[in-house]
Design a protein around this motif. Structure first.
Motif, PDB file in Angstrom:
ATOM      1  N   ALA A  59       0.838  -1.203   0.000  1.00  0.00           N
ATOM      2  CA  ALA A  59       0.000   0.000   0.000  1.00  0.00           C
ATOM      3  C   ALA A  59       0.872   1.253   0.000  1.00  0.00           C
ATOM      4  O   ALA A  59       2.024   1.229   0.451  1.00  0.00           O
ATOM      5  CB  ALA A  59      -0.904   0.009   1.227  1.00  0.00           C
ATOM      6  N   LEU A  60       0.348   2.332  -0.517  1.00  0.00           N
ATOM      7  CA  LEU A  60       1.037   3.608  -0.367  1.00  0.00           C
ATOM      8  C   LEU A  60       0.929   4.064   1.082  1.00  0.00           C
ATOM      9  O   LEU A  60      -0.090   3.831   1.744  1.00  0.00           O
ATOM     10  CB  LEU A  60       0.432   4.649  -1.307  1.00  0.00           C
ATOM     11  CG  LEU A  60       0.691   4.406  -2.800  1.00  0.00           C
ATOM     12  CD1 LEU A  60      -0.103   5.399  -3.644  1.00  0.00           C
ATOM     13  CD2 LEU A  60       2.177   4.503  -3.133  1.00  0.00           C
ATOM     14  N   ASP A  61       1.972   4.694   1.589  1.00  0.00           N
ATOM     15  CA  ASP A  61       2.023   5.072   2.997  1.00  0.00           C
ATOM     16  C   ASP A  61       0.793   5.882   3.407  1.00  0.00           C
ATOM     17  O   ASP A  61       0.456   6.888   2.778  1.00  0.00           O
ATOM     18  CB  ASP A  61       3.295   5.878   3.272  1.00  0.00           C
ATOM     19  CG  ASP A  61       3.553   6.054   4.746  1.00  0.00           C
ATOM     20  OD1 ASP A  61       2.884   6.912   5.369  1.00  0.00           O
ATOM     21  OD2 ASP A  61       4.403   5.328   5.288  1.00  0.00           O
ATOM     22  N   GLY A  62       0.138   5.430   4.446  1.00  0.00           N
ATOM     23  CA  GLY A  62      -1.125   6.022   4.862  1.00  0.00           C
ATOM     24  C   GLY A  62      -1.010   7.367   5.536  1.00  0.00           C
ATOM     25  O   GLY A  62      -2.037   8.013   5.803  1.00  0.00           O
ATOM     26  N   ARG A  63       0.193   7.849   5.795  1.00  0.00           N
ATOM     27  CA  ARG A  63       0.373   9.148   6.436  1.00  0.00           C
ATOM     28  C   ARG A  63       0.391  10.300   5.434  1.00  0.00           C
ATOM     29  O   ARG A  63       0.528  11.458   5.831  1.00  0.00           O
ATOM     30  CB  ARG A  63       1.675   9.139   7.244  1.00  0.00           C
ATOM     31  CG  ARG A  63       1.631   8.219   8.455  1.00  0.00           C
ATOM     32  CD  ARG A  63       2.994   7.988   9.042  1.00  0.00           C
ATOM     33  NE  ARG A  63       3.805   7.103   8.189  1.00  0.00           N
ATOM     34  CZ  ARG A  63       5.020   6.671   8.512  1.00  0.00           C
ATOM     35  NH1 ARG A  63       5.577   7.042   9.651  1.00  0.00           N
ATOM     36  NH2 ARG A  63       5.680   5.858   7.694  1.00  0.00           N
ATOM     37  N   ILE A  64       0.248   9.972   4.173  1.00  0.00           N
ATOM     38  CA  ILE A  64       0.292  10.983   3.118  1.00  0.00           C
ATOM     39  C   ILE A  64      -1.053  11.053   2.418  1.00  0.00           C
ATOM     40  O   ILE A  64      -1.709  10.028   2.194  1.00  0.00           O
ATOM     41  CB  ILE A  64       1.414  10.649   2.116  1.00  0.00           C
ATOM     42  CG1 ILE A  64       2.780  10.853   2.798  1.00  0.00           C
ATOM     43  CG2 ILE A  64       1.310  11.498   0.855  1.00  0.00           C
ATOM     44  CD1 ILE A  64       3.958  10.501   1.944  1.00  0.00           C
ATOM     45  N   ASP A  65      -1.479  12.258   2.083  1.00  0.00           N
ATOM     46  CA  ASP A  65      -2.733  12.458   1.351  1.00  0.00           C
ATOM     47  C   ASP A  65      -2.473  12.247  -0.140  1.00  0.00           C
ATOM     48  O   ASP A  65      -2.063  13.165  -0.847  1.00  0.00           O
ATOM     49  CB  ASP A  65      -3.278  13.864   1.613  1.00  0.00           C
ATOM     50  CG  ASP A  65      -4.583  14.127   0.862  1.00  0.00           C
ATOM     51  OD1 ASP A  65      -5.139  13.182   0.256  1.00  0.00           O
ATOM     52  OD2 ASP A  65      -5.044  15.286   0.886  1.00  0.00           O
ATOM     53  N   TRP A  66      -2.721  11.050  -0.601  1.00  0.00           N
ATOM     54  CA  TRP A  66      -2.447  10.715  -1.999  1.00  0.00           C
ATOM     55  C   TRP A  66      -3.490  11.281  -2.949  1.00  0.00           C
ATOM     56  O   TRP A  66      -3.346  11.159  -4.178  1.00  0.00           O
ATOM     57  CB  TRP A  66      -2.311   9.204  -2.161  1.00  0.00           C
ATOM     58  CG  TRP A  66      -1.132   8.677  -1.411  1.00  0.00           C
ATOM     59  CD1 TRP A  66      -1.153   7.932  -0.273  1.00  0.00           C
ATOM     60  CD2 TRP A  66       0.255   8.882  -1.720  1.00  0.00           C
ATOM     61  NE1 TRP A  66       0.130   7.656   0.146  1.00  0.00           N
ATOM     62  CE2 TRP A  66       1.008   8.230  -0.711  1.00  0.00           C
ATOM     63  CE3 TRP A  66       0.921   9.553  -2.745  1.00  0.00           C
ATOM     64  CZ2 TRP A  66       2.400   8.231  -0.713  1.00  0.00           C
ATOM     65  CZ3 TRP A  66       2.308   9.557  -2.748  1.00  0.00           C
ATOM     66  CH2 TRP A  66       3.038   8.902  -1.742  1.00  0.00           C
ATOM     67  N   ASN A  67      -4.533  11.900  -2.426  1.00  0.00           N
ATOM     68  CA  ASN A  67      -5.468  12.616  -3.297  1.00  0.00           C
ATOM     69  C   ASN A  67      -4.778  13.773  -4.019  1.00  0.00           C
ATOM     70  O   ASN A  67      -5.310  14.305  -5.001  1.00  0.00           O
ATOM     71  CB  ASN A  67      -6.654  13.143  -2.489  1.00  0.00           C
ATOM     72  CG  ASN A  67      -7.569  12.028  -2.023  1.00  0.00           C
ATOM     73  OD1 ASN A  67      -7.829  11.085  -2.756  1.00  0.00           O
ATOM     74  ND2 ASN A  67      -8.042  12.128  -0.787  1.00  0.00           N
ATOM     75  N   ARG A  68      -3.606  14.162  -3.510  1.00  0.00           N
ATOM     76  CA  ARG A  68      -2.835  15.220  -4.165  1.00  0.00           C
ATOM     77  C   ARG A  68      -2.131  14.713  -5.428  1.00  0.00           C
ATOM     78  O   ARG A  68      -1.611  15.508  -6.206  1.00  0.00           O
ATOM     79  CB  ARG A  68      -1.787  15.758  -3.191  1.00  0.00           C
ATOM     80  CG  ARG A  68      -2.366  16.329  -1.900  1.00  0.00           C
ATOM     81  CD  ARG A  68      -2.789  17.753  -2.086  1.00  0.00           C
ATOM     82  NE  ARG A  68      -3.275  18.337  -0.844  1.00  0.00           N
ATOM     83  CZ  ARG A  68      -3.515  19.634  -0.681  1.00  0.00           C
ATOM     84  NH1 ARG A  68      -3.298  20.469  -1.687  1.00  0.00           N
ATOM     85  NH2 ARG A  68      -3.975  20.098   0.464  1.00  0.00           N
ATOM     86  N   ALA A  69      -2.066  13.408  -5.609  1.00  0.00           N
ATOM     87  CA  ALA A  69      -1.382  12.832  -6.769  1.00  0.00           C
ATOM     88  C   ALA A  69      -2.305  12.841  -7.983  1.00  0.00           C
ATOM     89  O   ALA A  69      -3.476  12.460  -7.889  1.00  0.00           O
ATOM     90  CB  ALA A  69      -0.924  11.420  -6.467  1.00  0.00           C
ATOM     91  N   ASN A  70      -1.764  13.258  -9.121  1.00  0.00           N
ATOM     92  CA  ASN A  70      -2.517  13.228 -10.373  1.00  0.00           C
ATOM     93  C   ASN A  70      -2.464  11.870 -11.035  1.00  0.00           C
ATOM     94  O   ASN A  70      -3.345  11.524 -11.832  1.00  0.00           O
ATOM     95  CB  ASN A  70      -1.950  14.266 -11.346  1.00  0.00           C
ATOM     96  CG  ASN A  70      -1.913  15.658 -10.759  1.00  0.00           C
ATOM     97  OD1 ASN A  70      -0.911  16.039 -10.158  1.00  0.00           O
ATOM     98  ND2 ASN A  70      -2.996  16.408 -10.892  1.00  0.00           N
ATOM     99  N   LEU A  71      -1.418  11.091 -10.730  1.00  0.00           N
ATOM    100  CA  LEU A  71      -1.248   9.772 -11.328  1.00  0.00           C
ATOM    101  C   LEU A  71      -0.572   8.862 -10.316  1.00  0.00           C
ATOM    102  O   LEU A  71       0.409   9.250  -9.686  1.00  0.00           O
ATOM    103  CB  LEU A  71      -0.380   9.863 -12.593  1.00  0.00           C
ATOM    104  CG  LEU A  71      -0.007   8.541 -13.259  1.00  0.00           C
ATOM    105  CD1 LEU A  71      -1.236   7.881 -13.886  1.00  0.00           C
ATOM    106  CD2 LEU A  71       1.077   8.748 -14.327  1.00  0.00           C
ATOM    107  N   ILE A  72      -1.103   7.647 -10.162  1.00  0.00           N
ATOM    108  CA  ILE A  72      -0.439   6.598  -9.390  1.00  0.00           C
ATOM    109  C   ILE A  72      -0.062   5.502 -10.375  1.00  0.00           C
ATOM    110  O   ILE A  72      -0.919   4.891 -11.010  1.00  0.00           O
ATOM    111  CB  ILE A  72      -1.338   6.055  -8.267  1.00  0.00           C
ATOM    112  CG1 ILE A  72      -1.597   7.162  -7.238  1.00  0.00           C
ATOM    113  CG2 ILE A  72      -0.680   4.845  -7.604  1.00  0.00           C
ATOM    114  CD1 ILE A  72      -2.588   6.785  -6.163  1.00  0.00           C
TER     115      ILE A  72
END
Length: 213
Positions: A98-111
């Motif tokens: 999983a991507l680290d849960g302490r970061i708001d990945w909604n800021r990412a445009n692409l995973i």
């Protein structure tokens, strides 16, 4: 606080629990960079953010467990190229992938998920490692960035001496201006730092000391 031009993207490489202390393939002080990267994303300084995610099948060819008599960190030849054998890590769908849960990945445009082919390792965000035919298949990231008008990339994440380094090298080779955010990376082992700096210098890649320069 400085906001970067719209043609500059941030690439966050493989910030996943298996690369943190206590994980299957821990990087040296891997968790130390999480607060800085979380703050960088939250600041909105980059209009384009890409996150990569190691995403391996359980029988991945880079796993030492798939090579009887071999141990993690041994070297073999795979498709005619040197291959480090790794502990099983970032198996698709597992908590460690999983991507680290302490970061708001909604800021990412692409995973971008990489390493999903069982027979080919994949360090870089831009190209997989060498495959059976000797080529390095493109992930499509370079084209995606160009379509968005990106000409420069800043790279950070894990591991400094493997996936972040290869991502930076491939970005430079593809014609992007590259900055390597040194303090927002960590190596598998500190012994890799001197060779990493030498490789970045050879590729003409700028090393940024200080996490928020």
């Amino acid at each position: 606080m400085l906001t970067y031009p719209a043609d500059t993207a941030l690439i966050v490489v493989d910030l996943q629990p298996d690369f943190m202390p206590g994980g299957a393939l821990p990087c040296h002080e891997g968790d130390a960079i999480v607060p800085g990267i979380a703050a960088l994303l939250a600041s909105g300084r980059y209009a384009t953010v890409v996150a990569t995610q190691d995403w391996h099948p359980a029988d991945h060819a880079s796993f030492a467990s798939q090579h009887p008599g071999r141990a993690p960190f041994e070297q073999i030849t795979l498709h005619g190229q040197p291959q480090t054998l790794w502990p099983d890590h970032c198996v698709a769908g597992s908590p460690g992938a999983a991507l680290d849960g302490r970061i708001d990945w909604n800021r990412a445009n692409l995973i971008l998920r990489k390493g999903s082919r069982a027979d080919v390792d994949s360090y870089s965000a831009f190209f997989e490692n060498h495959g059976p035919d000797g080529s390095r298949p493109a992930t499509g990231l370079a084209s995606w960035l160009r379509e968005r008008g990106i000409t420069a990339v800043h790279v950070c994440g894990l591991a400094r001496d493997y996936c972040v380094l290869w991502t930076a090298q491939d970005a430079a080779a593809a014609g992007f201006q590259v900055s390597f955010l040194w303090d927002l990376t960590r190596p598998v082992s500190p012994e890799g730092d001197a060779p990493t700096r030498a490789a970045l210098d050879a590729a003409g890649i700028g090393i940024v000391e200080g996490s928020n320069e």
